[in-house]
Design a protein around this motif. Sequence first.
Motif, PDB file in Angstrom:
ATOM      1  N   ILE A  68      19.692-102.187 -40.434  1.00  0.00           N
ATOM      2  CA  ILE A  68      19.311-100.650 -40.392  1.00  0.00           C
ATOM      3  C   ILE A  68      18.174-100.520 -40.947  1.00  0.00           C
ATOM      4  O   ILE A  68      18.544-100.388 -42.414  1.00  0.00           O
ATOM      5  N   GLN A  69      17.095-100.122 -40.783  1.00  0.00           N
ATOM      6  CA  GLN A  69      15.861 -99.787 -41.551  1.00  0.00           C
ATOM      7  C   GLN A  69      16.073 -98.207 -42.002  1.00  0.00           C
ATOM      8  O   GLN A  69      16.311 -97.456 -40.946  1.00  0.00           O
ATOM      9  N   VAL A  70      16.168 -98.058 -43.131  1.00  0.00           N
ATOM     10  CA  VAL A  70      16.298 -96.633 -43.611  1.00  0.00           C
ATOM     11  C   VAL A  70      15.252 -96.431 -44.756  1.00  0.00           C
ATOM     12  O   VAL A  70      14.706 -97.244 -45.545  1.00  0.00           O
ATOM     13  N   ASP A  71      14.961 -95.169 -44.918  1.00  0.00           N
ATOM     14  CA  ASP A  71      14.052 -94.713 -46.094  1.00  0.00           C
ATOM     15  C   ASP A  71      14.875 -94.765 -47.406  1.00  0.00           C
ATOM     16  O   ASP A  71      15.728 -94.027 -47.622  1.00  0.00           O
ATOM     17  N   GLY A  72      14.543 -95.755 -48.192  1.00  0.00           N
ATOM     18  CA  GLY A  72      15.369 -96.334 -49.295  1.00  0.00           C
ATOM     19  C   GLY A  72      15.650 -95.015 -50.344  1.00  0.00           C
ATOM     20  O   GLY A  72      16.870 -94.843 -50.582  1.00  0.00           O
ATOM     21  N   SER A  73      14.842 -94.160 -50.407  1.00  0.00           N
ATOM     22  CA  SER A  73      15.218 -92.976 -51.895  1.00  0.00           C
ATOM     23  C   SER A  73      16.120 -92.343 -51.141  1.00  0.00           C
ATOM     24  O   SER A  73      16.744 -91.492 -51.863  1.00  0.00           O
ATOM     25  N   ALA A  74      15.993 -91.961 -49.898  1.00  0.00           N
ATOM     26  CA  ALA A  74      16.514 -90.663 -49.294  1.00  0.00           C
ATOM     27  C   ALA A  74      18.040 -91.092 -48.586  1.00  0.00           C
ATOM     28  O   ALA A  74      18.660 -90.127 -48.003  1.00  0.00           O
ATOM     29  N   THR A  75      18.337 -92.523 -48.826  1.00  0.00           N
ATOM     30  CA  THR A  75      19.587 -92.795 -48.155  1.00  0.00           C
ATOM     31  C   THR A  75      20.657 -93.273 -49.255  1.00  0.00           C
ATOM     32  O   THR A  75      19.885 -94.007 -50.053  1.00  0.00           O
ATOM     33  N   ARG A  76      21.733 -92.743 -49.271  1.00  0.00           N
ATOM     34  CA  ARG A  76      22.707 -93.461 -50.071  1.00  0.00           C
ATOM     35  C   ARG A  76      23.228 -94.533 -49.295  1.00  0.00           C
ATOM     36  O   ARG A  76      23.867 -94.675 -48.314  1.00  0.00           O
ATOM     37  N   ARG A  77      23.336 -95.769 -49.971  1.00  0.00           N
ATOM     38  CA  ARG A  77      23.889 -97.100 -49.527  1.00  0.00           C
ATOM     39  C   ARG A  77      25.362 -97.190 -49.854  1.00  0.00           C
ATOM     40  O   ARG A  77      25.605 -96.996 -51.444  1.00  0.00           O
ATOM     41  N   ILE A  78      26.396 -97.532 -49.107  1.00  0.00           N
ATOM     42  CA  ILE A  78      27.554 -97.881 -49.585  1.00  0.00           C
ATOM     43  C   ILE A  78      27.885 -99.303 -49.089  1.00  0.00           C
ATOM     44  O   ILE A  78      27.982 -99.552 -47.860  1.00  0.00           O
ATOM     45  N   GLU A  79      28.039-100.213 -50.145  1.00  0.00           N
ATOM     46  CA  GLU A  79      28.119-101.517 -49.720  1.00  0.00           C
ATOM     47  C   GLU A  79      29.728-101.751 -49.588  1.00  0.00           C
ATOM     48  O   GLU A  79      30.674-101.341 -50.337  1.00  0.00           O
ATOM     49  N   GLY A  80      30.001-101.901 -48.047  1.00  0.00           N
ATOM     50  CA  GLY A  80      31.388-102.235 -47.472  1.00  0.00           C
ATOM     51  C   GLY A  80      32.022-103.324 -48.038  1.00  0.00           C
ATOM     52  O   GLY A  80      33.038-103.580 -48.189  1.00  0.00           O
ATOM     53  N   VAL A  81      31.412-104.456 -48.034  1.00  0.00           N
ATOM     54  CA  VAL A  81      31.881-105.844 -48.300  1.00  0.00           C
ATOM     55  C   VAL A  81      33.031-106.101 -47.345  1.00  0.00           C
ATOM     56  O   VAL A  81      34.048-106.775 -48.020  1.00  0.00           O
ATOM     57  N   GLY A  82      32.791-105.906 -46.312  1.00  0.00           N
ATOM     58  CA  GLY A  82      33.885-106.220 -45.275  1.00  0.00           C
ATOM     59  C   GLY A  82      35.243-105.231 -45.222  1.00  0.00           C
ATOM     60  O   GLY A  82      36.121-105.392 -44.378  1.00  0.00           O
ATOM     61  N   ARG A  83      35.092-104.212 -45.856  1.00  0.00           N
ATOM     62  CA  ARG A  83      36.197-103.204 -45.891  1.00  0.00           C
ATOM     63  C   ARG A  83      36.077-102.476 -44.295  1.00  0.00           C
ATOM     64  O   ARG A  83      35.167-102.626 -43.521  1.00  0.00           O
ATOM     65  N   THR A  84      37.181-101.631 -44.090  1.00  0.00           N
ATOM     66  CA  THR A  84      37.395-101.168 -42.685  1.00  0.00           C
ATOM     67  C   THR A  84      37.027 -99.688 -42.657  1.00  0.00           C
ATOM     68  O   THR A  84      37.270 -98.943 -43.641  1.00  0.00           O
ATOM     69  N   LEU A  85      36.002 -99.429 -41.671  1.00  0.00           N
ATOM     70  CA  LEU A  85      35.423 -98.052 -41.727  1.00  0.00           C
ATOM     71  C   LEU A  85      36.285 -97.380 -40.357  1.00  0.00           C
ATOM     72  O   LEU A  85      36.239 -98.305 -39.296  1.00  0.00           O
ATOM     73  N   MET A  86      36.961 -96.381 -40.587  1.00  0.00           N
ATOM     74  CA  MET A  86      37.769 -95.519 -39.474  1.00  0.00           C
ATOM     75  C   MET A  86      37.454 -94.229 -39.597  1.00  0.00           C
ATOM     76  O   MET A  86      37.025 -93.673 -40.367  1.00  0.00           O
ATOM     77  N   PRO A  87      37.828 -93.620 -38.467  1.00  0.00           N
ATOM     78  CA  PRO A  87      37.979 -92.245 -38.264  1.00  0.00           C
ATOM     79  C   PRO A  87      38.834 -91.439 -39.182  1.00  0.00           C
ATOM     80  O   PRO A  87      39.812 -91.976 -39.531  1.00  0.00           O
ATOM     81  N   GLY A  88      38.460 -90.236 -39.631  1.00  0.00           N
ATOM     82  CA  GLY A  88      39.405 -89.458 -40.520  1.00  0.00           C
ATOM     83  C   GLY A  88      40.836 -89.205 -39.880  1.00  0.00           C
ATOM     84  O   GLY A  88      40.742 -89.235 -38.616  1.00  0.00           O
ATOM     85  N   LEU A  89      41.827 -89.108 -40.516  1.00  0.00           N
ATOM     86  CA  LEU A  89      43.019 -89.001 -39.906  1.00  0.00           C
ATOM     87  C   LEU A  89      43.261 -87.560 -39.347  1.00  0.00           C
ATOM     88  O   LEU A  89      42.448 -86.567 -40.091  1.00  0.00           O
ATOM     89  N   ILE A  90      43.935 -87.187 -38.368  1.00  0.00           N
ATOM     90  CA  ILE A  90      44.153 -85.959 -37.778  1.00  0.00           C
ATOM     91  C   ILE A  90      45.643 -85.607 -37.685  1.00  0.00           C
ATOM     92  O   ILE A  90      46.459 -86.583 -37.638  1.00  0.00           O
ATOM     93  N   ASP A  91      46.120 -84.627 -38.190  1.00  0.00           N
ATOM     94  CA  ASP A  91      47.438 -84.074 -38.250  1.00  0.00           C
ATOM     95  C   ASP A  91      47.760 -82.958 -37.422  1.00  0.00           C
ATOM     96  O   ASP A  91      47.138 -81.912 -37.804  1.00  0.00           O
ATOM     97  N   MET A  92      48.240 -83.304 -36.229  1.00  0.00           N
ATOM     98  CA  MET A  92      48.371 -82.205 -35.153  1.00  0.00           C
ATOM     99  C   MET A  92      49.360 -81.215 -35.277  1.00  0.00           C
ATOM    100  O   MET A  92      49.642 -80.191 -34.468  1.00  0.00           O
ATOM    101  N   HIS A  93      50.150 -81.248 -36.373  1.00  0.00           N
ATOM    102  CA  HIS A  93      51.191 -80.277 -36.499  1.00  0.00           C
ATOM    103  C   HIS A  93      51.227 -79.648 -38.080  1.00  0.00           C
ATOM    104  O   HIS A  93      52.168 -80.352 -38.806  1.00  0.00           O
ATOM    105  N   TRP A  94      50.518 -78.967 -38.580  1.00  0.00           N
ATOM    106  CA  TRP A  94      50.449 -78.826 -39.683  1.00  0.00           C
ATOM    107  C   TRP A  94      50.291 -77.211 -40.109  1.00  0.00           C
ATOM    108  O   TRP A  94      50.116 -76.328 -39.326  1.00  0.00           O
ATOM    109  N   HIS A  95      50.913 -76.785 -41.215  1.00  0.00           N
ATOM    110  CA  HIS A  95      50.843 -75.320 -41.750  1.00  0.00           C
ATOM    111  C   HIS A  95      50.232 -75.080 -42.859  1.00  0.00           C
ATOM    112  O   HIS A  95      51.042 -75.045 -44.085  1.00  0.00           O
TER     113      HIS A  95
END
Length: 455
Positions: A68-95
């Motif tokens: 993905i082409q991005v503007d280098g200076s305005a973009t933070r790059r995170i090197e995943g090295v094959g790690r898993t990207l997933m949605p944040g977890l949701i707790d449906m019954h919390w107080h």
Amino acid sequence: MNRLVVSFLLLVGCLASAAPRQDPQDPQPGAVLFEDVRIFDGKSAQLSGPTNVLVRGNKIATISTAPIQVDGSATRRIEGVGRTLMPGLIDMHWHTMFVRPSHTEILVWDLGYANLVAGAEATDTLMRGFTTVRDMGGPSFGLKRAIDEGITAGPRIYPSGAVITITGGHGDFRQTFEVPRILGGPLARMELAGASMVADSPDEVRVRVREQLMLGATQIKLTASGGVASPHSPLDVSTFTEPELHAAVEAAGNWGTYVSVHAYTPASIQRAIAAGVKCIEHGQLMDEPTAKLMAERGIWLSTQPFPDEAAKAFPPNSQEHAKALAVIAGTDRTYTLAKKYKLKTAFGTDILFSQSQAQQQGAMLTRLVRWYTPAETLVMATGTNAQLLAMSGNRSPYTGKLGIVEEGALADLLLVDGNPLENIQLIADPARNLVVIMKDGRIYKNTVPEVSAKR
Ligand SMILES: [Zn+2]
């Protein structure tokens, strides 16, 4: 201009100046590029191949296997090295307000202190990878606002406001010397705190429901059966009458949202469904005909695998302790029925009164592998939970999709060091295994070494 108009304009001016604040030391990033990640998207049982994901503002902008082409200076790059990207977890019954104080402390606490404690816990909750919670009872509106304004780090909150209960029902924490209640008389301590409200007729229920909606409730919580932590309600009782439950359903429906009820027994669950309730919390004492009815009517089951230690929150030999053991014993049958009848099943922990148990929030999710595959478990805690959140309709405080990794969705993302579909225990140790935690496009944790922008 008359005085009324002037004071109205002054009020509008005050409200307009209460704009959201963010820490100037930590501005909203322009863009973040996750490179070389494998995606668990919140619905599929498989990880994607190597992929790049660009987040702009608070949304996922681009997902591509090509660079993905991005503007280098305005973009933070995170090197995943094959790690898993997933949605944040949701707790449906919390107080949010009741996680850390003890069972007895909540009746005597100072609300200012309680909010600060809950704020600290909210930050810990986010750092466990839970980027959204549905608050199922308690005065969480102020904390929610502080989190949304960037004053305190914490998860998104879908607040229910005060739990609504009957005299003697689950959530009526009054002492026996406070009986009789004088109708129209002073409120009890728990009511003044916004923790729970007593309502004993359809009319009273309507008032209490509408008050929570006015305060910003995204859904309404009633207690339809007895409960574990309450001093006066046996587990087997049904509490609200059908007309009372229906009054709540109607008031919530008029506001475009739904009612969820705390209910364990078949009788209380069936009565709630007859009144138009859309979601059952817990359900650990349900039977087969009840599960069948829930399946036929498309009723949600929002439940949890209570660990045996949950009973330890109560004094040994107390009634509460005995009730906790009965509910824990019903857990296996409930999940078996939920699977058999393919119930729409959400996950929430309902951790109360214990900071150390709260630290097991992710571990509690992993307990579901007794009944579900790791993929099914993680889909439940992300994409499926988000479907139940969406039942709040226009009352949802957040615009955009949650619980899913796709272009246009809200950027609530976790980068996991490993593959949680193969090893779900990674979720149980978030300090070690969640190397990036992002909510609303903002990075709250990143232990991946930064890549230089020059590449
Ligand atoms: Zn609860």
